[in-house]
Design a protein around this motif. Sequence first.
Motif, short mmCIF file in Angstrom:
data_model
loop_
_atom_site.label_atom_id
_atom_site.label_comp_id
_atom_site.label_asym_id
_atom_site.label_seq_id
_atom_site.Cartn_x
_atom_site.Cartn_y
_atom_site.Cartn_z
N VAL A 78 0.86 -0.87 -0.02
CA VAL A 78 0.34 -0.51 0.16
C VAL A 78 1.13 1.16 -0.17
CG1 VAL A 78 -1.79 1.39 1.65
CG2 VAL A 78 -1.78 -1.12 1.13
N THR A 79 1.70 1.27 0.72
CA THR A 79 2.83 2.24 0.93
C THR A 79 3.25 3.08 -0.35
OG1 THR A 79 3.57 1.96 2.95
CG2 THR A 79 4.89 3.06 1.83
N GLN A 189 1.22 9.43 3.09
CA GLN A 189 0.08 8.57 2.36
C GLN A 189 -1.31 9.31 2.54
OE1 GLN A 189 0.71 4.33 3.01
NE2 GLN A 189 2.51 5.49 4.09
N ILE A 232 -6.37 1.41 8.61
CA ILE A 232 -5.24 0.48 8.17
C ILE A 232 -4.61 0.26 9.96
CG2 ILE A 232 -3.71 2.27 8.32
CD1 ILE A 232 -3.61 0.21 5.40
#
Length: 303
Positions: A78-79, A189, A232
């Motif tokens: 995801v990062t 992010q 998350i």
Amino acid sequence: MEDETVEGHPRIYPDDQVIEPAVEGYGGARGPGAAWRRESALLIVLAIAGAAVEYPLALAIKSLNRSEIGRALPFLGVTFVLASLVPVALRINRELGLPGAPLIAARIAGDRIHFSIRSLARVSIGYAILAAAVGAGVLVTVIVPLVLTARGGAGISIPKPPMLTVAPGRIAIVGASVAIAAAVSEEIQFRLVLYAIFGWIARLISRDSSGYPGRRALWIVTIAQGYLFGMIHLLPVGGALFHSTSRLLIGGLVMPQTWEGVVFGRLYLRRGLEASMIAHASMDVALFGLAAIGLLRSHPGAG
């Protein structure tokens, strides 16, 4: 966000403006393209490096089980995805009048900073205290009653955090490093990238007379990115806490991190990425420090 533009420069809350716009436009003499590429590259590196530092250090204080290191890989994925969207986010921020990373942009573009760094830090720490208070309020008024209600029956069960077995000194030092790395990576992010993406969607649905997302739309954006911020943090332990997808999704609404993310989102909107980084890091460092002090008092001579 509701203010009019001046000479083509989108502005959010003029009293909180961080940089003096360059006379020749965004990027000054170095050119907008070069400045945008440098800023994009720096923020991508910071996002990935922060995550790369955060996870090994988190293992060092046993906040993750070494046998379950594979579970961290999707989050690293995801990062990488969100980091790859930084260039797009910077362009969207420009179009929507979102602050982005004003201090970094000013430094790269050679613009003059006229905002007091000390004042910025003071405001950021104030928001850090507010975020911690909001998170603690959710924990005490929602999470704890749910746990007490579910105890002894089917529902929610809280596993004992492995971090409680770690020496206090280790928690304080390594935890502070984790906090700083996480703050840098996660703010890029969630605040810089996700705020831009959600803001772009919000502009398609609701915009004011200037063409920017309206006040109500911005609040929805702020809550949406905060919710994903909470999710998350919930997903790594979601299986132990909740036993169905619906409960997991509802659980995201009662995660302290969700509402801390909302506070950081409002700070980002008013003061930019660097302010939300400072607030995020300050809150987490303080929490790790308090955890270390609590363990030290519980176990004299430890550390």
